[in-house]
Design a protein around this motif. Structure first.
Motif, PDB file in Angstrom:
ATOM      1  N   HIS A 152       0.847  -1.198   0.000  1.00 14.53           N
ATOM      2  CA  HIS A 152       0.000   0.000   0.000  1.00 14.53           C
ATOM      3  C   HIS A 152       0.881   1.246   0.000  1.00 14.53           C
ATOM      4  O   HIS A 152       1.676   1.450   0.918  1.00 14.53           O
ATOM      5  CB  HIS A 152      -0.900  -0.014   1.232  1.00 14.53           C
ATOM      6  N   TRP A 185      -7.849   0.201   7.655  1.00  7.91           N
ATOM      7  CA  TRP A 185      -6.725  -0.726   7.577  1.00  7.91           C
ATOM      8  C   TRP A 185      -6.544  -1.559   8.831  1.00  7.91           C
ATOM      9  O   TRP A 185      -6.232  -2.753   8.740  1.00  7.91           O
ATOM     10  CB  TRP A 185      -5.442   0.036   7.254  1.00  7.91           C
ATOM     11  N   THR A 235      -2.793   0.557  -4.090  1.00  9.37           N
ATOM     12  CA  THR A 235      -2.732  -0.706  -3.363  1.00  9.37           C
ATOM     13  C   THR A 235      -2.574  -1.853  -4.350  1.00  9.37           C
ATOM     14  O   THR A 235      -3.371  -1.966  -5.287  1.00  9.37           O
ATOM     15  CB  THR A 235      -4.011  -0.902  -2.515  1.00  9.37           C
TER      16      THR A 235
END
Length: 166
Positions: A43, A62, A131
């Motif tokens: 990421h 996250w 990502t």
């Protein structure tokens, strides 16, 4: 003639050395991480980025995803960071102590288009957050333009876990 005999090996050695591309230690580190059989999420983000900050909600972002996927390696790569320390922002989001999370910072802090990092491991990085989902060293899916939707990321990680018979 004697000078030419000594010059040719030196010239050849110089050309061979120049033909080998320089490798960035950070890219090599991440390449080693994604090469394993497990699913790895890479990421790209920055502490100043509003879209990146939106993904950090501890209840839905996250931290929740990482806790729900302990078998998935997650690499947070701080880029275009303008020298900002990511630790306070990550700590506020409940990130940092997870055993499956690795926090890295790219040494080039610039976010100016002419100077900033614009490729990583041979792939373009044109926006943050970005990502990527890997398994066995192969890029399985890339989200290159903005905030991740965690149900979608979860589906892509689940798909990457599965063996595809085709």
């Amino acid at each position: 003639m004697k000078r030419l005999v000594w010059f040719l090996p030196l010239l050849t050695a110089g050309l061979l050395r120049a033909a080998v591309p320089a490798t960035d230690p950070l890219e090599m580190q991440v390449a080693e991480l994604v090469a394993g059989p497990q699913v790895t999420v890479v990421h790209f983000w920055a502490p100043w980025c509003p879209n990146c900050r939106a993904e950090l909600d501890p209840a839905t972002g996250w931290a929740k995803f990482i806790a729900a996927n302990p078998d998935v390696k997650v690499v947070f790569l701080n880029i275009w960071h303008k020298g900002q320390d990511p630790a306070p922002r990550l700590a506020a989001a409940g990130l940092g102590a997870q055993p499956n999370l690795l926090l890295l910072t790219h040494p080039n802090p610039s976010r100016l288009a002419a100077d900033r990092l614009n490729s990583f491991m041979g792939l373009p990085v044109t926006w943050i957050p970005t990502t990527w989902v890997y398994r066995e060293g192969k890029l399985r899916v890339a989200f290159n333009y903005g905030e991740i939707r965690f149900p979608v990321l979860q589906q892509m990680v689940d798909d990457a876990r599965n063996e595809w018979p085709h």
